[in-house]
Design a protein around this motif. Structure first.
Motif, PDB file in Angstrom:
ATOM      1  N   VAL A 259       0.863  -1.183   0.000  1.00 38.49           N
ATOM      2  CA  VAL A 259       0.000   0.000   0.000  1.00 38.49           C
ATOM      3  C   VAL A 259       0.897   1.230   0.000  1.00 38.49           C
ATOM      4  CG1 VAL A 259      -1.734   1.320   1.279  1.00 38.49           C
ATOM      5  CG2 VAL A 259      -1.806  -1.189   1.297  1.00 38.49           C
ATOM      6  N   ILE A 260       0.551   2.218  -0.821  1.00 36.77           N
ATOM      7  CA  ILE A 260       1.319   3.468  -0.849  1.00 36.77           C
ATOM      8  C   ILE A 260       0.373   4.646  -0.734  1.00 36.77           C
ATOM      9  CG2 ILE A 260       2.859   4.966  -2.165  1.00 36.77           C
ATOM     10  CD1 ILE A 260       3.940   2.509  -3.580  1.00 36.77           C
ATOM     11  N   PHE A 261       0.658   5.514   0.226  1.00 44.21           N
ATOM     12  CA  PHE A 261      -0.032   6.792   0.325  1.00 44.21           C
ATOM     13  C   PHE A 261       0.908   7.861  -0.228  1.00 44.21           C
ATOM     14  CE2 PHE A 261      -2.100   4.217   3.547  1.00 44.21           C
ATOM     15  CZ  PHE A 261      -3.445   4.545   3.382  1.00 44.21           C
ATOM     16  N   THR A 262       0.358   8.797  -0.992  1.00 49.17           N
ATOM     17  CA  THR A 262       1.191   9.842  -1.581  1.00 49.17           C
ATOM     18  C   THR A 262       0.585  11.217  -1.316  1.00 49.17           C
ATOM     19  OG1 THR A 262       0.100  10.075  -3.755  1.00 49.17           O
ATOM     20  CG2 THR A 262       1.656   8.254  -3.488  1.00 49.17           C
ATOM     21  N   SER A 263       1.472  12.209  -1.222  1.00 50.69           N
ATOM     22  CA  SER A 263       1.022  13.600  -1.127  1.00 50.69           C
ATOM     23  C   SER A 263       2.010  14.462  -1.886  1.00 50.69           C
ATOM     24  CB  SER A 263       0.922  14.058   0.333  1.00 50.69           C
ATOM     25  OG  SER A 263       2.207  14.234   0.903  1.00 50.69           O
ATOM     26  N   THR A 264       1.609  15.686  -2.157  1.00 50.11           N
ATOM     27  CA  THR A 264       2.465  16.619  -2.898  1.00 50.11           C
ATOM     28  C   THR A 264       2.551  17.950  -2.164  1.00 50.11           C
ATOM     29  OG1 THR A 264       1.912  15.626  -5.033  1.00 50.11           O
ATOM     30  CG2 THR A 264       2.796  17.865  -5.062  1.00 50.11           C
ATOM     31  N   TYR A 265       3.783  18.437  -2.014  1.00 50.07           N
ATOM     32  CA  TYR A 265       4.021  19.758  -1.446  1.00 50.07           C
ATOM     33  C   TYR A 265       4.412  20.674  -2.595  1.00 50.07           C
ATOM     34  CZ  TYR A 265       6.051  23.479   1.425  1.00 50.07           C
ATOM     35  OH  TYR A 265       6.344  24.686   2.010  1.00 50.07           O
ATOM     36  N   GLY A 266       3.542  21.617  -2.920  1.00 48.53           N
ATOM     37  CA  GLY A 266       3.801  22.503  -4.042  1.00 48.53           C
ATOM     38  C   GLY A 266       3.024  22.093  -5.271  1.00 48.53           C
ATOM     39  N   ASP A 267       3.491  22.539  -6.418  1.00 47.53           N
ATOM     40  CA  ASP A 267       2.830  22.261  -7.689  1.00 47.53           C
ATOM     41  C   ASP A 267       3.143  20.832  -8.142  1.00 47.53           C
ATOM     42  OD1 ASP A 267       3.183  22.260 -10.904  1.00 47.53           O
ATOM     43  OD2 ASP A 267       1.574  23.636 -10.300  1.00 47.53           O
ATOM     44  N   PRO A 268       2.120  20.025  -8.461  1.00 45.47           N
ATOM     45  CA  PRO A 268       2.355  18.625  -8.855  1.00 45.47           C
ATOM     46  C   PRO A 268       3.289  18.451 -10.049  1.00 45.47           C
ATOM     47  CG  PRO A 268       0.043  18.977  -8.356  1.00 45.47           C
ATOM     48  CD  PRO A 268       0.679  20.331  -8.382  1.00 45.47           C
ATOM     49  N   ASP A 269       3.225  19.372 -10.995  1.00 49.05           N
ATOM     50  CA  ASP A 269       4.111  19.280 -12.156  1.00 49.05           C
ATOM     51  C   ASP A 269       5.547  19.611 -11.772  1.00 49.05           C
ATOM     52  OD1 ASP A 269       2.136  18.486 -13.955  1.00 49.05           O
ATOM     53  OD2 ASP A 269       1.542  20.555 -14.365  1.00 49.05           O
ATOM     54  N   LYS A 270       5.718  20.673 -10.996  1.00 46.37           N
ATOM     55  CA  LYS A 270       7.063  21.078 -10.575  1.00 46.37           C
ATOM     56  C   LYS A 270       7.657  20.104  -9.565  1.00 46.37           C
ATOM     57  CE  LYS A 270       6.239  26.011 -11.348  1.00 46.37           C
ATOM     58  NZ  LYS A 270       6.162  27.361 -10.709  1.00 46.37           N
ATOM     59  N   ALA A 271       6.794  19.431  -8.800  1.00 52.33           N
ATOM     60  CA  ALA A 271       7.275  18.464  -7.810  1.00 52.33           C
ATOM     61  C   ALA A 271       7.559  17.103  -8.438  1.00 52.33           C
ATOM     62  CB  ALA A 271       6.239  18.315  -6.695  1.00 52.33           C
ATOM     63  N   GLY A 272       7.194  16.929  -9.704  1.00 56.64           N
ATOM     64  CA  GLY A 272       7.440  15.669 -10.392  1.00 56.64           C
ATOM     65  C   GLY A 272       6.386  14.609 -10.148  1.00 56.64           C
ATOM     66  N   THR A 273       5.293  14.984  -9.486  1.00 57.40           N
ATOM     67  CA  THR A 273       4.239  14.021  -9.182  1.00 57.40           C
ATOM     68  C   THR A 273       3.653  13.427 -10.455  1.00 57.40           C
ATOM     69  OG1 THR A 273       3.675  15.396  -7.271  1.00 57.40           O
ATOM     70  CG2 THR A 273       2.128  13.655  -7.865  1.00 57.40           C
ATOM     71  N   THR A 274       3.261  14.301 -11.359  1.00 59.76           N
ATOM     72  CA  THR A 274       2.595  13.874 -12.587  1.00 59.76           C
ATOM     73  C   THR A 274       3.483  12.961 -13.412  1.00 59.76           C
ATOM     74  OG1 THR A 274       1.392  15.976 -12.610  1.00 59.76           O
ATOM     75  CG2 THR A 274       1.374  14.671 -14.642  1.00 59.76           C
ATOM     76  N   ARG A 275       4.722  13.392 -13.641  1.00 58.62           N
ATOM     77  CA  ARG A 275       5.644  12.612 -14.470  1.00 58.62           C
ATOM     78  C   ARG A 275       5.963  11.260 -13.840  1.00 58.62           C
ATOM     79  NH1 ARG A 275      11.475  12.470 -15.049  1.00 58.62           N
ATOM     80  NH2 ARG A 275      11.700  14.038 -13.419  1.00 58.62           N
ATOM     81  N   THR A 276       6.230  11.278 -12.548  1.00 58.70           N
ATOM     82  CA  THR A 276       6.621  10.042 -11.868  1.00 58.70           C
ATOM     83  C   THR A 276       5.487   9.024 -11.843  1.00 58.70           C
ATOM     84  OG1 THR A 276       8.164  11.257 -10.463  1.00 58.70           O
ATOM     85  CG2 THR A 276       7.504   9.055  -9.730  1.00 58.70           C
ATOM     86  N   MET A 277       4.270   9.496 -11.520  1.00 60.51           N
ATOM     87  CA  MET A 277       3.152   8.567 -11.387  1.00 60.51           C
ATOM     88  C   MET A 277       2.632   8.078 -12.734  1.00 60.51           C
ATOM     89  SD  MET A 277       1.125  10.056  -8.038  1.00 60.51           S
ATOM     90  CE  MET A 277       0.156   8.558  -7.842  1.00 60.51           C
ATOM     91  N   ASN A 278       3.095   8.693 -13.823  1.00 60.85           N
ATOM     92  CA  ASN A 278       2.736   8.223 -15.163  1.00 60.85           C
ATOM     93  C   ASN A 278       3.826   7.337 -15.759  1.00 60.85           C
ATOM     94  OD1 ASN A 278       0.189   9.394 -15.436  1.00 60.85           O
ATOM     95  ND2 ASN A 278       1.031  11.352 -16.108  1.00 60.85           N
ATOM     96  N   SER A 279       4.909   7.140 -14.996  1.00 59.84           N
ATOM     97  CA  SER A 279       6.040   6.366 -15.505  1.00 59.84           C
ATOM     98  C   SER A 279       5.795   4.869 -15.399  1.00 59.84           C
ATOM     99  CB  SER A 279       7.312   6.731 -14.733  1.00 59.84           C
ATOM    100  OG  SER A 279       7.248   6.234 -13.399  1.00 59.84           O
ATOM    101  N   GLY A 280       6.555   4.121 -16.201  1.00 66.29           N
ATOM    102  CA  GLY A 280       6.453   2.680 -16.158  1.00 66.29           C
ATOM    103  C   GLY A 280       6.905   2.114 -14.814  1.00 66.29           C
TER     104      GLY A 280
END
Length: 323
Positions: A259-280
């Motif tokens: 199980v993984i819980f995730t959160s973002t501090y700041g802008d999701p694009d600038k924090a790499g959230t979007t790119r990372t969670m769309n990665s293989g």
């Protein structure tokens, strides 16, 4: 129904701020007079900065971090002033507006506006050495200032310090008992202690301007997971100072867990959230393949640092793991 209404209902009648007695810094002078209502009677307590005389029943409290704000409201005390996050105005949304309305913003966490603080004529200031240690003399000149050593992992001990400063030890005892019962309820709801221990849980925080943090065991959320008795992946033992093991998006596979819980501090694009969670790599994680990745509010799960936040986290944890 939220935990605020279901568990202890932080609906403990709002303090009447307009009629509250405003004491200046001289209110910390020792006196046996008074009628236990903040009119001069004090007691001495130990703090991270040494012994401090505080009012027996403070009426105008200023808090300089989210943990102190959570503690005060949990104990039924509405501060007259509080700081806010450097990235957002206002107070954490997990706290009901009815309880924060009327609280004056006094600047950012770790950078309070001392003139604004002084203008509120507080009779007690709550903060920590890690946030405001270098301002201790200035704050103490305004009002008796109670500092804990740090924040995060020591949140339960800090709460007891806050309760002593606010004269709310009896209320604090009830809060702790209710939390312990809540933990037991959630552990049972997710399958009991044995299943909890066999379920590895990670918390991954994406931070704008920094590496991705896989949270270890020595932090606020780590302590709540420990109370629940859930398993923690081996990577958490490599966390620096027990706090976090930081990785780049190219090494996010190290965050693998049931199980993984995730959160973002700041802008999701600038924090790499979007790119990372769309990665293989991310999509190949066990939790991702099993649809056990849950996005949560960073201001609640990371910055709440108190019993009211913890109760809401427990509710969300139960809801997510029993879907």
């Amino acid at each position: 129904m939220t935990t605020l209404t279901r568990r202890r209902g932080l609906t403990l009648g709002a303090l009447t701020l307009a009629g509250a007695l405003a004491l200046s810094a001289c209110g910390s002078s020792d006196s046996d007079s008074g009628n236990n209502n903040g009119s001069g009677k004090t007691h001495t307590m130990k703090t991270a900065m040494g012994d401090v005389k505080v009012p027996v029943n403070p009426q105008r409290v200023v808090v300089l971090d989210t943990g102190e704000l959570d503690s005060a409201l949990t104990l039924g005390v509405q501060p007259v002033g509080a700081t806010h996050s450097a990235t957002e105005d206002g107070f954490p949304s997990y706290l009901p507006e009815s309880r924060t309305k009327g609280i004056k913003e006094v600047g950012e966490i770790a950078n309070p506006n001392l003139e604004t603080v002084a203008s509120l004529k507080p009779d007690l200031i709550l903060t920590s050495k890690v946030r405001d240690g270098d301002r201790y003399e200035q704050l103490s000149a305004i009002a008796p200032t109670v500092m804990t050593e740090s924040t995060g992992t020591a949140w339960k001990e800090n709460f007891q310090t806050h309760a002593e400063a606010l004269g709310k030890q009896a209320e604090a005892k009830k809060v702790v008992a209710e939390y312990d019962a809540h933990v037991a309820d959630v552990t049972e709801a997710i399958g009991g202690k044995k299943k909890a221990a066999a379920t590895d849980v990670n918390f991954v925080r994406f931070v704008e301007g920094a590496d991705i943090r896989i949270y270890g065991k020595q932090n606020y959320i780590g302590s709540i997971l420990a109370d629940l008795g859930v398993g923690r992946p081996a990577i958490t033992d490599k966390a620096k100072d027990g706090f976090s093991y930081d990785v780049s998006p190219e090494k996010i596979d190290l965050a693998d867990a049931d199980v993984i819980f995730t959160s973002t501090y700041g802008d999701p694009d600038k924090a790499g959230t979007t790119r990372t969670m769309n990665s293989g790599l991310w999509k190949g994680l066990t939790a991702s393949k099993d649809d056990k990745v849950f996005k949560v509010d960073d201001r609640l799960w990371i910055a709440g640092i108190g019993y009211t936040a913890a109760d809401q986290i427990l509710d969300e944890f139960q809801t997510d793991l029993t879907k």
